[in-house]
Motif scaffolding. Structure first.
Motif, mmCIF file in Angstrom:
data_model
loop_
_atom_site.group_PDB
_atom_site.id
_atom_site.type_symbol
_atom_site.label_atom_id
_atom_site.label_comp_id
_atom_site.label_asym_id
_atom_site.label_seq_id
_atom_site.Cartn_x
_atom_site.Cartn_y
_atom_site.Cartn_z
ATOM 1 N N PRO A 164 -85.965 -68.910 13.328
ATOM 2 C CA PRO A 164 -84.805 -69.323 12.536
ATOM 3 C C PRO A 164 -85.072 -69.215 11.034
ATOM 4 C CG PRO A 164 -85.313 -70.938 14.245
ATOM 5 C CD PRO A 164 -86.461 -69.986 14.198
ATOM 6 N N LEU A 165 -84.031 -68.878 10.300
ATOM 7 C CA LEU A 165 -84.083 -68.902 8.846
ATOM 8 C C LEU A 165 -83.531 -70.242 8.377
ATOM 9 C CD1 LEU A 165 -82.681 -65.324 8.091
ATOM 10 C CD2 LEU A 165 -85.080 -66.033 8.298
ATOM 11 N N VAL A 166 -84.261 -70.936 7.520
ATOM 12 C CA VAL A 166 -83.864 -72.274 7.086
ATOM 13 C C VAL A 166 -83.731 -72.293 5.568
ATOM 14 C CG1 VAL A 166 -84.354 -74.740 7.195
ATOM 15 C CG2 VAL A 166 -85.145 -73.236 9.038
ATOM 16 N N GLU A 167 -82.605 -72.790 5.089
ATOM 17 C CA GLU A 167 -82.364 -72.962 3.667
ATOM 18 C C GLU A 167 -81.969 -74.408 3.410
ATOM 19 O OE1 GLU A 167 -79.349 -70.202 2.609
ATOM 20 O OE2 GLU A 167 -80.671 -68.446 2.698
ATOM 21 N N ALA A 168 -82.281 -74.907 2.205
ATOM 22 C CA ALA A 168 -81.948 -76.282 1.836
ATOM 23 C C ALA A 168 -81.460 -76.316 0.399
ATOM 24 C CB ALA A 168 -83.156 -77.192 2.012
ATOM 25 N N THR A 169 -80.700 -77.353 0.083
ATOM 26 C CA THR A 169 -80.185 -77.525 -1.276
ATOM 27 C C THR A 169 -81.322 -77.639 -2.277
ATOM 28 O OG1 THR A 169 -78.343 -78.729 -0.273
ATOM 29 C CG2 THR A 169 -78.560 -78.865 -2.667
ATOM 30 N N PRO A 177 -88.168 -75.927 3.139
ATOM 31 C CA PRO A 177 -87.278 -76.099 4.298
ATOM 32 C C PRO A 177 -87.723 -75.377 5.559
ATOM 33 C CG PRO A 177 -86.254 -74.753 2.577
ATOM 34 C CD PRO A 177 -87.464 -75.363 1.969
ATOM 35 N N LEU A 178 -88.593 -74.362 5.417
ATOM 36 C CA LEU A 178 -89.045 -73.668 6.624
ATOM 37 C C LEU A 178 -89.764 -74.607 7.579
ATOM 38 C CD1 LEU A 178 -92.414 -73.052 6.448
ATOM 39 C CD2 LEU A 178 -91.630 -71.570 4.605
ATOM 40 N N HIS A 179 -90.261 -75.753 7.061
ATOM 41 C CA HIS A 179 -90.969 -76.709 7.917
ATOM 42 C C HIS A 179 -90.023 -77.493 8.827
ATOM 43 C CE1 HIS A 179 -94.618 -75.738 5.893
ATOM 44 N NE2 HIS A 179 -94.270 -76.268 4.737
ATOM 45 N N VAL A 180 -88.705 -77.363 8.606
ATOM 46 C CA VAL A 180 -87.742 -78.052 9.467
ATOM 47 C C VAL A 180 -87.928 -77.638 10.924
ATOM 48 C CG1 VAL A 180 -85.289 -78.181 10.062
ATOM 49 C CG2 VAL A 180 -86.001 -78.462 7.691
ATOM 50 N N SER A 191 -86.541 -83.162 0.310
ATOM 51 C CA SER A 191 -85.685 -82.730 -0.787
ATOM 52 C C SER A 191 -86.183 -83.328 -2.095
ATOM 53 C CB SER A 191 -84.248 -83.174 -0.534
ATOM 54 O OG SER A 191 -84.146 -84.581 -0.648
ATOM 55 N N SER A 192 -85.623 -82.835 -3.166
ATOM 56 C CA SER A 192 -85.920 -83.432 -4.464
ATOM 57 C C SER A 192 -85.376 -84.847 -4.508
ATOM 58 C CB SER A 192 -85.280 -82.597 -5.579
ATOM 59 O OG SER A 192 -85.778 -81.272 -5.574
ATOM 60 N N ALA A 193 -85.954 -85.679 -5.394
ATOM 61 C CA ALA A 193 -85.476 -87.054 -5.542
ATOM 62 C C ALA A 193 -84.134 -87.026 -6.262
ATOM 63 C CB ALA A 193 -86.499 -87.871 -6.318
ATOM 64 N N THR A 194 -83.077 -87.228 -5.513
ATOM 65 C CA THR A 194 -81.737 -87.156 -6.080
ATOM 66 C C THR A 194 -80.777 -87.968 -5.241
ATOM 67 O OG1 THR A 194 -79.900 -85.670 -6.607
ATOM 68 C CG2 THR A 194 -81.324 -85.039 -4.771
ATOM 69 N N HIS A 195 -79.689 -88.414 -5.864
ATOM 70 C CA HIS A 195 -78.625 -89.110 -5.136
ATOM 71 C C HIS A 195 -77.539 -88.139 -4.678
ATOM 72 C CE1 HIS A 195 -80.149 -93.146 -5.878
ATOM 73 N NE2 HIS A 195 -80.328 -92.825 -7.155
#
Length: 253
Positions: A164-169, A177-180, A191-195
């Protein structure tokens, strides 16, 4: 997906007719639109029971598969079964349609491995791995008599062999994200520390069947909300969350 012909029905000599009680089954060849066809004439003679068309095979099944054939028929809506039998002749896996409406015109019938559960035998369960015989069964519902024509029996390998190809924001360095979809318990996506809402997209690169998705959150990094979506047009986008997962959100869907 690889599909191969198991029987083109040009030669029916290996098919055997089996019947219970007073029921009768006659197997005979006919010509169809594309060549040989197996004709099954059944008669329950006013009673119940079943009739079976059986042929020995030597098949090793892939992890995911589908059997298919073309079918048409005349007669009442009886029970139709497709059975897989292993080399011991005791373990059986079965697809079963309780009231099969025989189509007047040729129709394809495709049975996926997820629709062929273990039925009985000393093995006690598990998926079918090797097949020594295939049985096409007509069991009496209303009974009566009729005819079924079968054409082009095939086995399709529907196993997933891609990555699978995995992408994240967003992602932190070392937590891509490939570790998903990485099977290692030591790796994960962060993810980055964000709200801001974060999105993960998993692209299987082909249409595939799967029964569920298990998501394991880090204990101190659970999201405030979680919403899965499927973008495949032929796949149901309805998700049912496991009642055993923590709320919110569910960890299994």
């Amino acid at each position: 997906m690889n599909s191969r012909v198991l029987d083109d029905f040009e030669d029916l000599s290996d098919w055997a007719a089996i019947a219970s009680g007073q029921a009768e089954l006659r197997i005979s060849p006919e010509r169809g639109p594309r060549g040989g066809v197996m004709r099954l004439d059944f008669d329950f003679r006013g009673g119940g029971g079943f009739v079976v068309a059986r042929k020995p095979f030597d098949l090793t099944l892939p992890e995911s598969y589908a059997f298919s054939f073309n079918i048409r028929g005349e007669g009442p809506c009886n029970i139709l079964e497709l059975k897989l039998v292993d080399g011991s002749d005791q373990n059986v896996w079965r697809w079963r349609a309780e009231r099969f409406d025989l189509p007047d015109e040729w129709q394809p019938l495709r049975v996926k491995s997820s629709q062929i559960p273990f039925a009985w035998g000393p093995l006690g369960g598990g998926r079918a791995r090797a097949v020594a015989a295939i049985e096409i069964v007509i069991a009496a519902g209303p009974g009566g008599q009729g005819t079924i024509w079968i054409d082009d029996l095939r086995l399709e390998d529907t196993s997933y062999y891609l990555t699978p190809l995995v992408e994240a924001t967003s992602a932190l360095p070392g937590w891509e994200p490939l570790h998903v979809c990485d099977p290692s318990p030591e790796t994960r996506w962060r993810s980055s520390a964000t709200h801001a809402p974060q999105h993960v997209t998993i692209d299987f690169q082909c249409e595939r069947e799967y029964g569920g998705l298990i998501i394991r959150w880090e204990r101190d990094r659970r999201p405030r909300a979680f919403s899965p979506r499927s973008r495949a047009g032929s796949v149901s986008s309805r998700w049912r969350f496991s009642p055993t997962s923590f709320r919110p959100p569910a960890t299994t869907c």
